[in-house]
Design a protein around this motif. Structure first.
Motif: not given
Length: 387
Positions: A293-301, A184-189
């Motif tokens: 770790e990549l998921a946490k770095a790129q996505m907010k949740n 979604s546009p909220l959790f990854q830009n």
């Protein structure tokens, strides 16, 4: 720009429609001009002026403004489906003789676009393992014009290191396109990480109610103008005003829905980790996942999708589990209020079944139900696997 302002106010000129709290649906095919000069101006500025709904419609424009702001891009353009958005974005950048580097295992119809449709028109496509950004560099040719990403993909949830891939793309003057529907546009830009064109299937989280279809492409004004003047107006896969209105309605509750989905998904995954019937959970927000770790770095949740590998090779046992679920609907898509499953077993012919491949994967989508309600349903379905 404040999130609450984007969702509730941006693009909503209430004074122009009697201060109605909910915007009207401009359910019209065209817009009249008073004079020849007015029509001439409208024809010359169809990218900006409401003249014909296949071009600009005020309800659709309002949605486009909001999604562009959420993604942090200059502009956006809306289509009748997510796949229409994918196709237009890709087609806007390629011609016969060009080459694309695409991740392996994208969305089914994006895969078809890459491997069946584009080659008919002289476009070459190389599929790579996107978990290693250097694979994009290795696959790049002198005629490479586009990298296609989907991070994570929507079934086995492999990620790409978006910043690393866009850095390689800039070295080779290659356009980057990503399907960002999962997050979604909220959790990854992705635009903030260097991606040129960001796509959403608005049918999913943006709509949120399983009652509307749509797609969005976000990017620079120049890139969106380019799509408008060619693929958008020529192919005509436009979003209807009523669908746009439904998607705007969905945006109103997007933040609260996404937080609810994220929380419930964590609870359901924690339960499934304890079940002996589950051999593996494919979900990038598990600490055991190789790309955690990549998921946490790129996505907010985290969001609401994950896939379970059932601990069986018996097709009938898989079917019994899926058929026994009472509150998870068996359906395609995701992002609505209802929890869903999509079993790979549904794509298998029982008469020619072989216990190889992905047959024992079941994709889950967690909706807005209570976690305990869903866990109880899973509990009774697991009990039916070996009656």
């Amino acid at each position: 720009m404040d999130l609450s302002f984007i969702i509730n106010e941006l693009g909503e000129n209430r004074e122009s429609y009697l201060n109605a709290v909910a915007p009207p649906v401009f359910q019209t095919g065209n817009f009249a001009c008073k004079t020849v000069a007015d029509m001439r101006h409208a024809l010359q500025h169809e990218t900006e002026v409401a003249f014909y709904t296949r071009g600009k419609n005020p309800t659709v424009v309002m949605l486009e403004q909001k999604i562009a702001a959420l993604e942090g891009t200059e502009a956006a353009i809306a289509f009748g489906s997510g796949m229409a958005a994918v196709s237009a974005a890709v087609l806007s950048r390629v011609k016969a003789g060009d080459h694309i580097v695409c991740i392996k295992k994208p969305y089914t119809w994006a895969n078809s676009l890459m491997l069946k449709f584009l080659p008919r028109f002289g476009v070459e496509v190389t599929m790579v393992d996107g978990t290693d950004a250097e694979n994009f560099r290795r696959a790049t040719q002198n005629n490479t014009v586009l990298y296609y990403l989907e991070s994570p993909n929507s079934f086995t949830f492999e990620l790409q290191d978006i910043r690393a891939v866009t850095a390689i793309a800039r070295e080779h003057s290659v356009c980057t396109v990503i399907d960002n529907s999962f997050a979604s546009p909220l959790f990854q830009n992705p635009a903030q990480m260097g991606v040129d064109l960001v796509i959403h299937s608005a049918t999913k989280y943006i709509g949120g109610h399983s009652d509307a279809m749509g797609g969005i492409v976000c990017g620079s004004r120049e890139a969106i103008h380019r799509i408008f003047k060619s693929e958008y107006m020529t192919l005509g896969a436009v979003l209807s005003p009523h669908e746009a209105w439904l998607l705007i309605r969905g945006l109103r509750t997007l933040p609260v829905r996404m937080e609810r989905v994220a929380q419930t998904t964590r609870q359901v995954v924690a339960y499934l980790q304890q079940r002996k019937e589950v051999a593996e959970i494919l979900w990038p927000f598990l600490p055991s996942h190789p790309q955690y770790e990549l998921a946490k770095a790129q996505m907010k949740n985290n969001t609401g999708q994950f896939t379970v590998r059932l601990n069986t090779t018996d097709l009938k046992v898989i079917e019994r589990f899926c058929d026994s679920l009472r509150h998870f609907l068996m359906a395609a898509s995701w992002g609505g209020h209802e929890s869903l499953i999509f079993p790979v077993a549904a794509t298998v012919d029982p008469d020619s079944f072989s216990a190889t491949g992905l047959f024992n994967l079941v994709r889950f989508y967690i909706g807005l139900e209570d976690a305990d309600y869903l866990i109880k349903d899973l509990e009774q379905a697991f009990a039916q696997m070996y009656p």
